[in-house]
Design an enzyme around this catalytic site. Structure first.
Site, mmCIF file in Angstrom:
data_model
loop_
_atom_site.group_PDB
_atom_site.id
_atom_site.type_symbol
_atom_site.label_atom_id
_atom_site.label_comp_id
_atom_site.label_asym_id
_atom_site.label_seq_id
_atom_site.Cartn_x
_atom_site.Cartn_y
_atom_site.Cartn_z
ATOM 1 N N GLU A 173 0.925 -1.335 0.050
ATOM 2 C CA GLU A 173 0.073 0.115 -0.119
ATOM 3 C C GLU A 173 0.911 1.176 -0.103
ATOM 4 O O GLU A 173 1.047 1.867 1.057
ATOM 5 C CB GLU A 173 -0.822 -0.181 0.984
ATOM 6 C CG GLU A 173 -1.911 -1.323 0.777
ATOM 7 C CD GLU A 173 -3.049 -1.477 2.085
ATOM 8 O OE1 GLU A 173 -3.028 -0.669 2.906
ATOM 9 O OE2 GLU A 173 -3.271 -2.618 2.526
ATOM 10 N N HIS A 375 -17.076 -10.615 7.416
ATOM 11 C CA HIS A 375 -16.009 -10.010 7.595
ATOM 12 C C HIS A 375 -15.085 -10.690 8.631
ATOM 13 O O HIS A 375 -15.687 -10.992 9.794
ATOM 14 C CB HIS A 375 -16.324 -8.509 7.977
ATOM 15 C CG HIS A 375 -14.994 -7.641 7.915
ATOM 16 N ND1 HIS A 375 -14.865 -6.993 9.130
ATOM 17 C CD2 HIS A 375 -14.114 -7.620 7.052
ATOM 18 C CE1 HIS A 375 -13.543 -6.285 8.987
ATOM 19 N NE2 HIS A 375 -12.944 -6.623 7.572
ATOM 20 N N HIS A 376 -14.074 -10.856 8.243
ATOM 21 C CA HIS A 376 -12.992 -11.419 9.239
ATOM 22 C C HIS A 376 -11.594 -10.654 9.248
ATOM 23 O O HIS A 376 -10.891 -10.917 8.385
ATOM 24 C CB HIS A 376 -12.670 -12.785 8.738
ATOM 25 C CG HIS A 376 -13.660 -14.156 8.858
ATOM 26 N ND1 HIS A 376 -13.538 -15.240 8.022
ATOM 27 C CD2 HIS A 376 -14.747 -14.101 9.454
ATOM 28 C CE1 HIS A 376 -14.739 -15.822 8.606
ATOM 29 N NE2 HIS A 376 -15.584 -15.049 9.273
ATOM 30 N N GLU A 377 -11.682 -9.772 10.196
ATOM 31 C CA GLU A 377 -10.517 -9.262 10.405
ATOM 32 C C GLU A 377 -9.648 -9.765 11.242
ATOM 33 O O GLU A 377 -9.981 -10.188 12.535
ATOM 34 C CB GLU A 377 -10.619 -7.734 10.828
ATOM 35 C CG GLU A 377 -9.391 -6.775 11.171
ATOM 36 C CD GLU A 377 -8.580 -6.594 9.966
ATOM 37 O OE1 GLU A 377 -8.797 -6.205 8.737
ATOM 38 O OE2 GLU A 377 -7.286 -7.228 10.055
ATOM 39 N N HIS A 455 -8.177 -8.714 1.972
ATOM 40 C CA HIS A 455 -7.730 -7.338 1.993
ATOM 41 C C HIS A 455 -6.249 -7.615 2.896
ATOM 42 O O HIS A 455 -5.999 -8.666 3.800
ATOM 43 C CB HIS A 455 -8.386 -6.462 2.899
ATOM 44 C CG HIS A 455 -9.372 -5.639 1.835
ATOM 45 N ND1 HIS A 455 -9.365 -4.323 2.011
ATOM 46 C CD2 HIS A 455 -10.200 -6.419 0.978
ATOM 47 C CE1 HIS A 455 -10.422 -4.194 1.004
ATOM 48 N NE2 HIS A 455 -10.762 -5.017 0.512
ATOM 49 N N GLU A 456 -5.409 -6.982 2.776
ATOM 50 C CA GLU A 456 -3.742 -6.983 3.087
ATOM 51 C C GLU A 456 -3.343 -8.430 2.457
ATOM 52 O O GLU A 456 -3.049 -9.174 3.385
ATOM 53 C CB GLU A 456 -3.590 -6.774 4.648
ATOM 54 C CG GLU A 456 -3.952 -5.533 5.199
ATOM 55 C CD GLU A 456 -5.424 -4.953 4.992
ATOM 56 O OE1 GLU A 456 -5.824 -4.149 4.607
ATOM 57 O OE2 GLU A 456 -6.181 -5.791 5.715
ATOM 58 N N GLU A 474 -7.510 -7.081 -2.239
ATOM 59 C CA GLU A 474 -6.908 -5.537 -2.407
ATOM 60 C C GLU A 474 -5.502 -5.551 -2.658
ATOM 61 O O GLU A 474 -5.161 -5.780 -3.795
ATOM 62 C CB GLU A 474 -6.923 -5.104 -0.651
ATOM 63 C CG GLU A 474 -6.547 -3.555 -0.766
ATOM 64 C CD GLU A 474 -6.632 -3.015 0.832
ATOM 65 O OE1 GLU A 474 -7.028 -2.095 1.214
ATOM 66 O OE2 GLU A 474 -6.025 -3.835 1.637
ATOM 67 N N GLU A 480 -9.866 3.620 0.651
ATOM 68 C CA GLU A 480 -9.456 4.064 2.165
ATOM 69 C C GLU A 480 -8.601 5.097 2.372
ATOM 70 O O GLU A 480 -8.478 5.863 3.627
ATOM 71 C CB GLU A 480 -9.365 2.840 2.928
ATOM 72 C CG GLU A 480 -7.950 1.957 2.741
ATOM 73 C CD GLU A 480 -7.993 0.844 3.296
ATOM 74 O OE1 GLU A 480 -9.046 0.214 3.849
ATOM 75 O OE2 GLU A 480 -6.699 0.326 3.515
HETATM 76 C C1 NOJ Z 1 -8.314 -2.848 6.036
HETATM 77 C C2 NOJ Z 1 -9.148 -2.943 5.034
HETATM 78 O O1 NOJ Z 1 -8.553 -2.627 3.755
HETATM 79 C C3 NOJ Z 1 -10.455 -1.858 5.136
HETATM 80 O O2 NOJ Z 1 -11.273 -2.208 3.852
HETATM 81 C C4 NOJ Z 1 -10.989 -2.636 6.357
HETATM 82 O O3 NOJ Z 1 -12.433 -1.663 6.616
HETATM 83 C C5 NOJ Z 1 -10.143 -2.537 7.704
HETATM 84 N N1 NOJ Z 1 -8.938 -2.950 7.341
HETATM 85 C C6 NOJ Z 1 -10.709 -3.008 8.851
HETATM 86 O O4 NOJ Z 1 -10.876 -4.598 8.701
HETATM 87 CA CA CA Z 2 -6.106 -2.060 3.577
#
Ligand code: NOJ
Ligand code: CA
Length: 680
Positions: A173, A375-377, A455-456, A474, A480
Site C-alpha cells: 500500500e 467480514h473476518h479481520e 484485504h492485506e 486489495e 480508504e
Molecule cells: C483494512 C481494509 O482494507 C479495510 O477495508 C477494512 O475496513 C479495515 N482493514 C478493517 O478490517
Molecule cells: Ca488495506
C-alpha cells in the site's frame, strides 16, 4: 580401462556448450537458455533486439551445493499449444492460450550433483519460465536460501520504471514512484518499466503456491535479482521432494496498453480445481464500511457502533431497492474494542456484539433478496483465526453468507503465528508461510461455498483460475487512503494502477465516493482527489467481479442521476479491451457486459480516467458490433470541472451512436468519462 571410458563420456557431455531457444508463435520474442557461461543463464530478444541480457538461473540451498556452476544442458523437449478455455467470470469469457514451449534440463556431471528443468513458454506478448526440481537422492529436504534468477535489463540506462517498494511496513500500500529504472532498489511485482527503445515490459510471477513471494532487488545497475521473502528463521522456501516454482513472467509490448491486453498470468495457472463454481457470483455490494473510515461510525461497540441490526436492515433495504446483491458488515464480531490493530488475538469470529442479530439479519436478507457479506479481520493474528476458521465459515454458511472479506492488517513482517512449541513468530505477508495460509483460507471457504475477498493479501498471481472463489483482493492503496491516508491517493493513482497492480488481477478498490468533501475542508486534505465523473469511470477501469458502491446511501440519494450509472454498470464481462493509455497518465477501457449465469448481454461500457492533467481523447467506437445502434449514456466532466474546486460539474447526455462513430472525450484535471452503450 572401464573407468577411463566413463570419465571420457562425462567429460564430453560437460564440455559441449549448448544454447536452447524458443520463439513466440508470431516470432517476435525469442528466449534462449544457455550453459556457455559459468552458470546456466537465459536471455530474451524482442523484434531482434535484446531486452533481457544474459541472466543467471538456479538456486542456493542451506545444505546442498548450489544449482549454479557446473550445470550443463542434458535434454530439451518442445511442444506448441493453441487452445481456448472459458472463465466462470472474468474480463473475458474465452481465453486463448497460444504459446511455444521448451523444457530444458540442466544436470551436473557428478551424478549426485543434482538436476532440474527450466520450462519456458513463449507467448506473443511475453514469456514465462519456471523451475521443476524432480525427486532425487540428496534433495529429500530442501531449504532454499536464495533463488539465483536474475533479470538483466538491456539498455537500462535510459529506462523509466513505475514501482512500489518491497519489504516495507505498509505491504503493497504505497504511492507509485516514477523514476529512472536504476533508482528502483527493492521493488514489488508487477514491476513495469519502459526501456530506451520505448518497449514496455512488466516482470511478475504466476501461480504462487507453497513458495515465497518474489520481490526484485537491483543488485547492480540494471540487474535485478529474484529476492524471495523469507520465513522468520531466514530460510526462503522449505520443500520436501519434487517441486515446481511459480512461473517468472516477463510481459513485453510495444504499446503500454498491450501489457493489459494479455492473459499470460492466467494462462500459466492450473485449470479450475473446484469443479462446479456456479455458487461464485460476481455482483455489486454496499456496506457498513466508509462510515468507519470517515469517523461517523465505529467498528467497536458503543453509541457510534456501525454494525447494528437496525443499521444493517437500513442498508439491506437500500441494497434491495437499487439492485445490489450484498451488504458488507464490518465490526459485527467481538474484539474491536480497544486498539484492534495491535490486539487482534482477542477477535472472536463467531460471537456477535449484542446489538447485532445475525440470525434475524440472515432471515431479513433472504426476504429481501439481499445477502449479508461476512467480514473476518485478523489484525495479522493468523493462529487465532486458524483456530476458529472452520466454525466461522460454518456460521456464515448457515447465515446464507456466500462472500467473506478477510483482513490481515499488520505491519509487513509482523504477521503473528504461534508455532508448535507455543512460541510467537513474526512472518511477512508474502512469505511461503503466508502464501500457504491465504490459500488454506480460500480452499476451506470453498467447502462452504464461500468466496473470499482478501484485504492485506498476498499479491495476485492468477490463482483465481484454479480457485475461482478467490474472487478479488486489495493489495494496493484503495479508496480508504482517501479517507485517512498521508497523503491521499494522488490524481495519477488510477492511471498508475491500471499498468502495474492491475496486471496481476482484480482489485477491491471500493469506488464510488460521491461526497468528495466529507470533512468540509479544502482540496489539499483527505478526500478523493478526483472529479465525480472519474469516480464513475473507476467501475469500468478497475476490474473486479465484485464492486462496492462505497459511499453512504444518503450521498447516492442526493445525486440520483450520477447514481444511475452505478446501478447500470455490470461487474462481469464477455470482453475487455484497453483502448488507449500511457502509464501513470491516462487509460481508456471498453468492456462488453456478460449477464449473470449466461454468456450473453449486448451492452458495452467505456471508462476513461486521466491524471492531474486535463486531456482530450478521441475514441473510435469500432469495438461496437457493426451495423448496430447503441444509445450512449455519457457521464463526463462538465465544462468547468476540475478536481480541486469543481469536482461535481458533471454532464450527462444521451445520443445514438454506431461502430462508425468517434467520440471526443474531454477529461478535466483528475477527471474521467463513463459511458453505457445500450444496445437498441
Ligand atoms: C483494512 C481494509 O482494507 C479495510 O477495508 C477494512 O475496513 C479495515 N482493514 C478493517 O478490517
Ligand atoms: Ca488495506
Amino acid at each position: 580401462m572401464r573407468i577411463s571410458a566413463l570419465l571420457l563420456l562425462a567429460f564430453s557431455s560437460v564440455s559441449v556448450a549448448k544454447t536452447a531457444s524458443i520463439a513466440s508463435p508470431n516470432g517476435n520474442i525469442t528466449i534462449s537458455l544457455s550453459d556457455e557461461l559459468s552458470t546456466p543463464s537465459y536471455s530474451i530478444n524482442f523484434k531482434n533486439k535484446t531486452v533481457i541480457d544474459n541472466s543467471a538461473l538456479g538456486f542456493a540451498f542451506k545444505q546442498q551445493a548450489p544449482f549454479s556452476e557446473g550445470f550443463k544442458i542434458t535434454n530439451t523437449q518442445q511442444q506448441s499449444v493453441n487452445s481456448q478455455w472459458q472463465q466462470p467470470w472474468g474480463e473475458r469469457t474465452t481465453v486463448t492460450d497460444h504459446h511455444n514451449e521448451i523444457a530444458v534440463t540442466f544436470s551436473k556431471a557428478d551424478p549426485h550433483g543434482g538436476t532440474y528443468t527450466v520450462r519456458v513458454r513463449a507467448f506473443n506478448n511475453g514469456v514465462g519460465f519456471r523451475y521443476e526440481v524432480p525427486a532425487q537422492a540428496g534433495f529429500e529436504n530442501i531449504a532454499i536460501t536464495k533463488e539465483l534468477t536474475e533479470f538483466a535489463i538491456a539498455g537500462a540506462d535510459n529506462a523509466t520504471a513505475w514501482w512500489i517498494p518491497a519489504r516495507g511496513w505498509n505491504r503493497y500500500e504505497y504511492v507509485y514512484n516514477t523514476t529512472p529504472l536504476q533508482d528502483a532498489a527493492l521493488v514489488h511485482t508487477p514491476f513495469t518499466f519502459k526501456n530506451q527503445d520505448g518497449v514496455h515490459l512488466s516482470i511478475h510471477e504466476a501461480a504462487l503456491v507453497d513458495y515465497a513471494g518474489m520481490v526484485l532487488n537491483q543488485r547492480r545497475p540494471g540487474v535485478f535479482q529474484a529476492d524471495l521473502t523469507p520465513w522468520s528463521d531466514g530460510i526462503a522456501v522449505k520443500k520436501h521432494g519434487a517441486f515446481n516454482t511459480p512461473w517468472r513472467t516477463i510481459q513485453i509490448a510495444e504499446k503500454a496498453v498491450d501489457l493489459i491486453n494479455s492473459d499470460i498470468i492466467l494462462n500459466l495457472n492450473e485449470p479450475n480445481k473446484l469443479g462446479d463454481v456456479s455458487w461464485v457470483k460476481p455482483g455489486k455490494y454496499v456496506g457498513i464500511w466508509w462510515g468507519m473510515h470517515i469517523n461517523t461510525h465505529t467498528w467497536g461497540s458503543g453509541e457510534k457502533h456501525g454494525a447494528t441490526t437496525e443499521h444493517t436492515k437500513y442498508y439491506m433495504d437500500f441494497a434491495a431497492e437499487y439492485g445490489f446483491d450484498g451488504v458488507l458488515v464490518e465490526g459485527w464480531n467481538t474484539g474491536w474494542d480497544g486498539d484492534w490493530f495491535f490486539n487482534g488475538d482477542v477477535f472472536s469470529f463467531t460471537q456477535a456484539y449484542d446489538d447485532f442479530d445475525i440470525d434475524a439479519l440472515a432471515k431479513y436478507g433472504k426476504q429481501h433478496g439481499v445477502q449479508l457479506i461476512g467480514h473476518h479481520e485478523t489484525s495479522g493474528n493468523v493462529t487465532n483465526y486458524r483456530n476458529q476458521m472452520a466454525d466461522a465459515f460454518a456460521l456464515y454458511e448457515k447465515s446464507n453468507v456466500s462472500q467473506v472479506k478477510t483482513g490481515y492488517v499488520a505491519d509487513g513482517g509482523n504477521i503473528k503465528r504461534i508455532d508448535q512449541q507455543g512460541i510467537a513468530r513474526h512472518e511477512w505477508h508474502d512469505s511461503q508461510f503466508m502464501v500457504n495460509e491465504y490459500l488454506y483460507n480460500v480452499t476451506l471457504a470453498a467447502k462452504h461455498k464461500i468466496s473470499i475477498n482478501t484485504h492485506e493479501p498476498i499479491k495476485d498471481t492468477g490463482l483465481r483460475r484454479t480457485y475461482p472463489n478467490w474472487i478479488t483482493r486489495e493489495g494496493a492503496r484503495g479508496q480508504e487512503f482517501n479517507a485517512w491516508g498521508t497523503p491521499p491517493n494522488p490524481p495519477e493513482h488510477i492511471a498508475m494502477l491500471a499498468f502495474t497492480r492491475m496486471l496481476a488481477g482484480p482489485m477491491d478498490f471500493t469506488p464510488g465516493i460521491f461526497d468528495l468533501s466529507f470533512n468540509g475542508l479544502g482540496a489539499e486534505t483527505n478526500r478523493p482527489q478526483t472529479t465525480l465523473a472519474k469516480q464513475l469511470a473507476l467501475y469500468v477501469v478497475l476490474y473486479s467481479p465484485i464492486q462496492m458502491a462505497a459511499d453512504l446511501p444518503k450521498n447516492y440519494l442526493a445525486k440520483p442521476d450520477a447514481f444511475q450509472f452505478i446501478q447500470d454498470v455490470p461487474t462481469d464481462w464477455q470482453q475487455s479491451i484497453a483502448l488507449d493509455g500511457e502509464v501513470g497518465d491516462f487509460i481508456v477501457f471498453a468492456r462488453k457486459e456478460r449477464k449473470r449465469d449466461k454468456y450473453t448481454g449486448n451492452d458495452w461500457y467505456l471508462g476513461a480516467v486521466t491524471d492531474e492533467h486535463a486531456r482530450t481523447i478521441e475514441v473510435k467506437l469500432d469495438f461496437l458490433e457493426p451495423g448496430k445502434q447503441f444509445e450512449a449514456h455519457i457521464y463526463q466532466d462538465g465544462k468547468h470541472a476540475e478536481w480541486k474546486n469543481k469536482p461535481y460539474d458533471l454532464n450527462i447526455e444521451k445520443r445514438l451512436v454506431t461502430a462508425n462513430d468517434k467520440l471526443t472525450l474531454k477529461l478535466a484535471t483528475s477527471g474521467g468519462t463513463a459511458i453505457r452503450f445500450k444496445a437498441i
